[in-house]
Write an enzyme that holds these catalytic residues in place. Structure first.
Site, PDB file in Angstrom:
ATOM      1  CE  LYS A   1     -21.421  -7.056 -10.837  1.00  0.00           C
ATOM      2  NZ  LYS A   1     -21.212  -5.641 -10.451  1.00  0.00           N
TER       3      LYS A   1
ATOM      4  NE  ARG B   1     -24.330  -3.042 -16.972  1.00  0.00           N
ATOM      5  CZ  ARG B   1     -23.019  -2.937 -17.010  1.00  0.00           C
ATOM      6  NH1 ARG B   1     -22.263  -3.954 -16.620  1.00  0.00           N
ATOM      7  NH2 ARG B   1     -22.444  -1.834 -17.446  1.00  0.00           N
TER       8      ARG B   1
ATOM      9  CG  ASP C   1     -25.620   0.084 -18.375  1.00  0.00           C
ATOM     10  OD1 ASP C   1     -26.155   0.424 -17.306  1.00  0.00           O
ATOM     11  OD2 ASP C   1     -24.686  -0.730 -18.425  1.00  0.00           O
TER      12      ASP C   1
ATOM     13  NE  ARG D   1      -8.957  -3.240  -6.090  1.00  0.00           N
ATOM     14  CZ  ARG D   1      -9.691  -4.350  -6.128  1.00  0.00           C
ATOM     15  NH1 ARG D   1     -10.356  -4.728  -5.045  1.00  0.00           N
ATOM     16  NH2 ARG D   1      -9.758  -5.088  -7.219  1.00  0.00           N
TER      17      ARG D   1
ATOM     18  N   GLY E   1     -16.972   1.087  -7.918  1.00  0.00           N
ATOM     19  CA  GLY E   1     -15.846   0.518  -7.196  1.00  0.00           C
ATOM     20  C   GLY E   1     -14.806   1.499  -6.709  1.00  0.00           C
TER      21      GLY E   1
END
Length: 392
Positions: free
Chosen positions: A15, A91, A148, A283, A326
């Protein structure tokens, strides 16, 4: 336009976003993602106004790994015009005991971060790869690492330590906690939209392929579910979460597994994928009528409820619970089931609000407010990056 590039590199996705530096602050200009690396790679990007810049399926043989994905991203970024790159923010999952805040990256810093790769083998090598690439092709552009682990570093030593001889703590064996960039963003966002909630006792549930929860009091980390590595705490897509260390000893001694085989088991073949034998994707499990899928979901929800109770104890009660990431942002069924496990604390879910994806999904009289709040790690990284280059 002066701009920042923010990179969040993982094993299967990359990303990256471009933020313009304006007088009033940061303005997101481009949001891009290259996912499905090595399987079904696709590069998608949109402009600030929602205009699609690219949506291209790529040949898996051309993007077999992260280095090739970085090359694809580099080549596409080179086609953009009108941006004067001032800095790159990254990150980085593990900052170890040395880094308690974002830092300007120099060679010595990069070497130190590389020494933590064994503590985060699923993340750290991927986080550092774009830093090395940028050092080669843009050596004059400053780079900033955001960790993090940093958000949790203000906790007391008795909270951070394991019950091992003190020398291990001094060598860096301690409970670091993760997803701190996400928690920092949520804490700040709560101060903006619900200041009375932000001042109280809050649990934030970062539920995604990686999952953890954090107890916040007055916006500061009090306790969290992850520890020394990102294996700990809640069950995740391919990671088991909390595990008796005796299991690892059993695998090594009685099962005769090598350390590398155990590492592969814990990082890649456990969690939802291991329990279900079907998928690491929530999902897909929710859409399956296979009883193994239900079993994996039941375990996940059970652990969420248990760990929420632990965090509520650390806070001395609970005023609000925030779902993010998510699964937390997008899965109404999981939010409903986790909320059921919070009923004893006074949480009352509003099913209609939950199904509609509202930002507040608790009933009006609920003692514990239930919130759904999108996280924005990239914006948090951009803010830190801008602050550091302005302070130089």
């Amino acid at each position: 336009m002066e701009a920042l590039l923010v990179i969040n590199a993982g094993s299967s996705s990359l990303k990256f976003q471009i933020f313009g530096i304006a007088t009033a602050g940061l303005e997101r200009q481009v949001r891009a993602k290259l996912d499905g690396i090595a399987t079904q790679p696709r590069l998608k990007a949109t402009a600030a106004d929602g205009t699609e810049l690219i949506n291209r399926r790529l040949d898996a043989t051309a993007v077999p790994d992260l280095p090739e994905a970085l090359s694809v991203a580099r080549d596409w970024l080179a086609t953009l015009r009108g941006f004067d790159l001032r800095a790159i923010g990254h990150r980085v999952v593990h900052g170890g005991p040395d880094y308690v805040r974002p830092v300007l990256i120099e060679t010595t810093v990069l070497d130190r971060l590389a020494s933590y790769q064994d503590l985060a083998p699923l993340h750290q090598p991927n986080n550092l790869a774009p830093i090395r690439l940028a050092m080669d092709i843009k050596p004059d552009v400053p780079q900033v690492a955001c960790f993090d682990t940093a958000f949790h570093r203000g906790r007391t030593e008795h909270t951070d330590c394991y019950a091992l001889p003190r020398t291990f703590y001094e060598q860096g064996v301690r409970r670091y906690g993760f997803h701190g960039i996400s928690y920092e963003y949520i804490a700040g966002r709560l101060r903006e939209v619900a200041p009375e909630v932000a001042r109280g006792r809050v649990i934030v549930a970062h539920l995604g392929s990686g999952a953890s929860m954090c107890a916040l009091k007055d916006g500061r980390s009090v306790e969290t579910t992850m520890g020394f590595t990102a294996l700990d705490g809640l069950p995740m897509g391919t990671r088991p979460g909390q595990l008796d260390p005796g299991v690892v000893l059993h695998l090594l001694t009685d099962q005769g597994m090598s350390a590398q085989a155990v590492s592969d088991l814990l990082y890649h073949r456990s969690g939802l994928k291991g329990l279900s034998g079907i998928s690491n994707d929530m999902r897909e499990l929710l859409g399956s009528d296979d009883p193994r899928a239900s079993f994996a979901i039941d375990h996940f929800v059970h652990r969420c409820a248990l760990d929420a109770g632990m965090l509520a104890a650390a806070l001395g009660g609970l005023d609000a619970f925030v779902f993010t990431a998510g699964i937390g942002e997008n899965s109404a069924p999981i939010r409903a089931r986790v909320s059921e496990g919070l009923a004893w604390l006074g949480a009352e879910l509003d099913p209609a609000a939950n199904d509609a994806g509202a930002s507040v999904i608790s009933k009006a009289g609920s003692r514990v407010a239930l919130h759904v709040m999108p996280t924005d790690e990239e914006l948090m990284i951009a803010r830190h990056t801008l602050a550091i280059i302005r302070a130089r």
